[in-house]
Scaffold this motif. Structure first.
Motif, mmCIF file in Angstrom:
data_model
loop_
_atom_site.group_PDB
_atom_site.id
_atom_site.type_symbol
_atom_site.label_atom_id
_atom_site.label_comp_id
_atom_site.label_asym_id
_atom_site.label_seq_id
_atom_site.Cartn_x
_atom_site.Cartn_y
_atom_site.Cartn_z
ATOM 1 N N GLU A 1 0.827 -1.139 0.034
ATOM 2 C CA GLU A 1 0.003 0.038 -0.162
ATOM 3 C C GLU A 1 0.927 1.350 0.078
ATOM 4 O O GLU A 1 1.763 1.329 0.759
ATOM 5 C CB GLU A 1 -0.824 0.077 1.223
ATOM 6 N N ARG B 1 1.793 7.441 3.567
ATOM 7 C CA ARG B 1 3.316 7.952 3.208
ATOM 8 C C ARG B 1 3.286 9.186 4.427
ATOM 9 O O ARG B 1 4.463 9.087 4.987
ATOM 10 C CB ARG B 1 3.677 8.879 1.946
ATOM 11 N N TYR C 1 -5.988 -5.639 -7.749
ATOM 12 C CA TYR C 1 -7.129 -5.511 -6.922
ATOM 13 C C TYR C 1 -7.798 -6.515 -6.266
ATOM 14 O O TYR C 1 -8.362 -6.436 -5.150
ATOM 15 C CB TYR C 1 -8.077 -4.822 -7.525
ATOM 16 N N ASP D 1 -5.638 3.911 -10.611
ATOM 17 C CA ASP D 1 -5.696 4.599 -9.537
ATOM 18 C C ASP D 1 -7.288 5.135 -9.006
ATOM 19 O O ASP D 1 -7.429 5.537 -8.024
ATOM 20 C CB ASP D 1 -4.887 5.932 -9.300
ATOM 21 N N HIS D 2 -8.140 4.965 -10.155
ATOM 22 C CA HIS D 2 -9.601 5.222 -9.798
ATOM 23 C C HIS D 2 -10.301 4.157 -9.546
ATOM 24 O O HIS D 2 -11.617 4.149 -9.691
ATOM 25 C CB HIS D 2 -9.981 6.161 -11.022
ATOM 26 N N LYS E 1 -2.640 -1.661 -10.440
ATOM 27 C CA LYS E 1 -2.180 -2.536 -9.112
ATOM 28 C C LYS E 1 -3.029 -3.776 -9.233
ATOM 29 O O LYS E 1 -4.261 -3.696 -9.700
ATOM 30 C CB LYS E 1 -2.163 -1.710 -8.159
ATOM 31 N N SER F 1 -0.535 4.842 -0.199
ATOM 32 C CA SER F 1 -1.432 5.822 -0.266
ATOM 33 C C SER F 1 -0.693 7.098 0.487
ATOM 34 O O SER F 1 0.221 7.193 1.376
ATOM 35 C CB SER F 1 -2.874 5.668 0.520
ATOM 36 N N GLU F 2 -1.203 8.263 -0.139
ATOM 37 C CA GLU F 2 -0.571 9.640 0.464
ATOM 38 C C GLU F 2 -0.805 9.695 2.123
ATOM 39 O O GLU F 2 0.414 10.057 2.651
ATOM 40 C CB GLU F 2 -1.365 10.860 -0.058
ATOM 41 N N GLU F 3 -1.970 9.170 2.491
ATOM 42 C CA GLU F 3 -1.940 9.198 3.973
ATOM 43 C C GLU F 3 -0.835 8.213 4.648
ATOM 44 O O GLU F 3 -0.562 8.549 5.865
ATOM 45 C CB GLU F 3 -3.407 8.772 4.438
#
Length: 298
Positions: free
Chosen positions: A84, A90, A255, A186-187, A253, A86-88
């Motif tokens: 994983e 990171r 899923y 990414d969507h 990626k 995600s920006e969160e």
């Protein structure tokens, strides 16, 4: 110098170590741990120069290990190698003191860029390459990977010579079944499907797990994929996402993945059997045997 690799999957630890070697750090001594609790103990025992850790693990997560290390006054350089990114996550990792987070599927170039400030070496060109921000998507459908790219990736992952030849579209469902991976952008829009027939799933799972050929032969004879081979072959599907991630195409990626015997979603079964943008191959893994591979993009 010494690196500690922490992951609850033995297969993934081997992949991380192999990528570390490919990044030019074959001179670094490597020690291993299976979870954050064991990793914390190994840091105190081995005094590594860097820790490469997964995020989600039993006993204690990689994040909890990092917190425990910093809370104990141990400031060993620490980076995450995880599925994983995600920006969160990171931001959370950086706030806890991690130097970097490398998301799977990863490359030797990404390793070189992240590790050069700690372990030394020429990470300049790799850093420049890894820092490139993907531009506008130019391909509505992700291009099919080349045979060479597939062969090189599988050879590196399985640590075996791999030969490819033309094959036929693989059926899904039925007995003994197939291994199927669904890839999204990414969507979360579905963009590709990869299918291993039962034989290839068994051979890949045994080979990457450093098991003898007899392990895959027994699975094929019994028409049942043991849990360890299923987990290992799913890791192969995960890393194969890198085949789709070329400049100008959507970043993909895994899923969902379905092991032989699992019921496929109807839309996944439909995508897997589409005509058009697809590649059908026979894959021969040295010492293990042959199996079928189908790749479909849409």
């Amino acid at each position: 110098m010494k690196a500690l690799v922490v992951d609850d999957s033995r297969v993934m630890r081997q992949i991380v170590i192999r990528t570390l070697r490919q990044a030019g750090y074959d001179w670094v001594e490597v020690v291993q741990a299976e979870n954050g609790k064991e990793g914390f103990d190994q840091v105190r025992k081995e005094n590594p120069d860097i820790v490469l850790s997964d995020w989600n693990m039993p006993e204690a997560s990689g994040y909890e290990m990092l917190q425990n290390l910093r809370g104990s006054g141990i400031d060993v350089p620490f980076g995450f190698v995880t599925s994983e990114g995600s920006e969160e996550m990171r931001e959370k990792a950086a706030a806890a003191g991690a130097l970097f987070l490398i998301a799977k599927p990863f490359t030797p170039e990404a390793f070189a860029a992240a590790l050069a400030p700690v372990l030394g070496g020429d990470g300049g060109s790799a850093a420049a390459e890894a820092s490139i921000v993907q531009g506008e998507v130019k391909f509505e459908v992700n291009p099919l990977p080349s045979n060479l790219a597939i062969r090189n990736l599988l050879s590196d992952l399985l640590n075996r010579d791999v030969e490819l030849s033309d094959g036929r579209p693989l059926p899904v469902g039925g007995k003994p079944g197939s291994l199927v991976g669904l890839y999204v952008d990414d969507h979360l829009k579905s963009k590709a499907v990869v299918v291993f027939d039962f034989a290839l799933a068994a051979h890949a799972g045994a080979s990457i797990g450093l098991l003898p050929p007899g392990a895959s032969e027994a699975a094929i004879e019994d028409k049942e994929l043991p849990d360890n081979l299923a987990v290992n072959s799913r890791e192969v599907l995960n890393i194969m996402a890198s085949l789709f991630n070329v400049e100008g195409a959507a970043h993909l990626k895994v899923y969902a993945s379905y092991v032989p015997g699992e019921v496929l979603r109807p839309d996944v079964a439909d995508w897997a059997t589409r005509t058009g943008s697809r590649l059908d191959l026979v894959v021969e893994v040295a010492r293990y045997g042959k199996g079928g591979l189908s790749i479909v993009t849409f």
